[in-house]
Scaffold this motif. Structure first.
Motif, short mmCIF file in Angstrom:
data_model
loop_
_atom_site.label_atom_id
_atom_site.label_comp_id
_atom_site.label_asym_id
_atom_site.label_seq_id
_atom_site.Cartn_x
_atom_site.Cartn_y
_atom_site.Cartn_z
N ASP A 88 0.82 -1.02 -0.50
CA ASP A 88 -0.17 0.42 -0.18
C ASP A 88 1.13 1.37 -0.15
O ASP A 88 0.82 1.94 -0.65
N CYS A 89 1.23 1.28 0.86
CA CYS A 89 2.69 2.38 1.18
C CYS A 89 3.92 2.65 -0.66
O CYS A 89 3.42 3.60 -0.84
N GLN A 90 4.26 1.21 -1.46
CA GLN A 90 4.34 1.45 -2.76
C GLN A 90 3.33 2.32 -3.60
O GLN A 90 3.66 2.74 -3.87
N GLN A 91 2.35 1.88 -3.42
CA GLN A 91 1.55 2.40 -4.52
C GLN A 91 0.85 3.99 -4.10
O GLN A 91 1.13 4.19 -5.71
N LEU A 92 1.05 4.03 -2.86
CA LEU A 92 1.10 5.48 -2.37
C LEU A 92 2.35 6.18 -3.33
O LEU A 92 2.04 7.74 -3.87
N VAL A 93 3.31 5.55 -3.30
CA VAL A 93 4.26 6.33 -3.62
C VAL A 93 4.64 7.02 -5.30
O VAL A 93 5.08 7.86 -6.17
N TYR A 94 3.87 5.69 -5.54
CA TYR A 94 3.90 5.92 -7.38
C TYR A 94 2.38 6.76 -8.08
O TYR A 94 3.12 7.60 -8.61
N GLY A 123 16.00 -4.02 -2.78
CA GLY A 123 15.37 -4.76 -3.66
C GLY A 123 14.46 -2.75 -3.96
O GLY A 123 14.36 -2.19 -5.34
N TYR A 124 13.33 -2.42 -3.37
CA TYR A 124 12.80 -1.40 -3.49
C TYR A 124 13.50 0.18 -3.28
O TYR A 124 12.82 1.01 -4.15
N GLN A 125 14.62 -0.43 -2.16
CA GLN A 125 15.87 1.03 -2.39
C GLN A 125 16.58 1.11 -3.86
O GLN A 125 16.22 2.50 -4.25
N ALA A 126 16.26 0.34 -4.19
CA ALA A 126 17.42 0.44 -5.88
C ALA A 126 16.33 0.90 -6.85
O ALA A 126 17.00 1.83 -7.65
N GLN A 127 15.27 0.23 -6.79
CA GLN A 127 14.10 0.82 -7.54
C GLN A 127 13.43 1.90 -7.39
O GLN A 127 13.20 2.93 -8.55
N LEU A 128 13.73 2.65 -6.10
CA LEU A 128 13.45 3.77 -5.47
C LEU A 128 14.70 4.68 -6.46
O LEU A 128 14.45 6.00 -7.22
N GLY A 129 15.60 4.07 -6.45
CA GLY A 129 16.89 5.06 -7.19
C GLY A 129 16.91 4.89 -8.50
O GLY A 129 16.84 6.20 -9.37
#
Length: 192
Positions: A88-94, A123-129
């Motif tokens: 849910d957090c990742q969806q809100l970031v997007y 993995g998510y840290q790298a995706q955000l970068g």
């Protein structure tokens, strides 16, 4: 040689008309102020409808009050993740990034950020970068956050350029609603 001024003899009908005009002028000038004060204090004739979709934060809370230390001179779409950044957090970031892009010519007046209480998965840290190079990241003090925010899970906040919290949305919010609210705020605001 100067002569002494004599009092004007005004007929009684003209005096009454003059008093009536004075009362009408005072009523036109002071009447709306008295009516507005009574409406505010007594709560009558106040419209029940609202034009925003989130929960309005009208108590002057700032980012720092909910445990987020950061500063930006623009309007901000801030995602808070008190239990780690799950789906849910990742969806809100997007969603926050898409809303900023959706602002079009006003996109430079807003930014998007993530405040997480726990370290992000590698993995998510790298995706955000890679995919979110402009995403600002802040630490979240979960103790202060949990004292101030009663809603569990990730939240999306609209923060003004002074750091004041304006609106809050839960993870089920639709992007169009947030975009409409932020556009309305940017239209009314001269700051940021």
């Amino acid at each position: 040689m100067a002569t002494a001024a004599t009092p004007l003899n005004v007929p009684e009908g003209r005096k009454a008309r003059g008093r009536l005009q004075l009362l009408l002028i005072l009523l036109v000038v002071l009447g709306p102020m008295v009516l507005a004060t009574c409406m505010y204090k007594l709560g009558f004739w106040v419209p029940d409808g609202r034009s925003y979709h989130g929960v309005m934060i009208g108590n002057g809370q700032s980012r720092a009050d909910i445990g987020i230390d950061g500063h930006d001179e623009r309007w901000q779409l801030l995602v808070s993740a008190p239990q780690g950044c799950a789906e849910d957090c990742q969806q809100l970031v997007y969603l926050a990034r898409q809303i900023q892009i959706g602002l079009g010519r006003d996109a430079s007046r807003a930014s998007h950020a993530l405040a997480a209480a726990q370290p992000l998965a590698p993995g998510y840290q790298a995706q955000l970068g890679r995919e979110y190079p402009q995403l600002q990241r802040y630490p979240l003090d979960s103790g202060r956050y949990n004292q101030q925010v009663s809603e569990p899970g990730a939240q999306l906040w609209i923060v003004d350029p002074h750091g004041n919290l304006v609106l809050r949305y839960d993870a089920k919010v639709k992007g169009k609603q947030v975009l409409d609210d932020l556009r309305h705020l940017l239209k009314l605001s001269n700051i940021g």
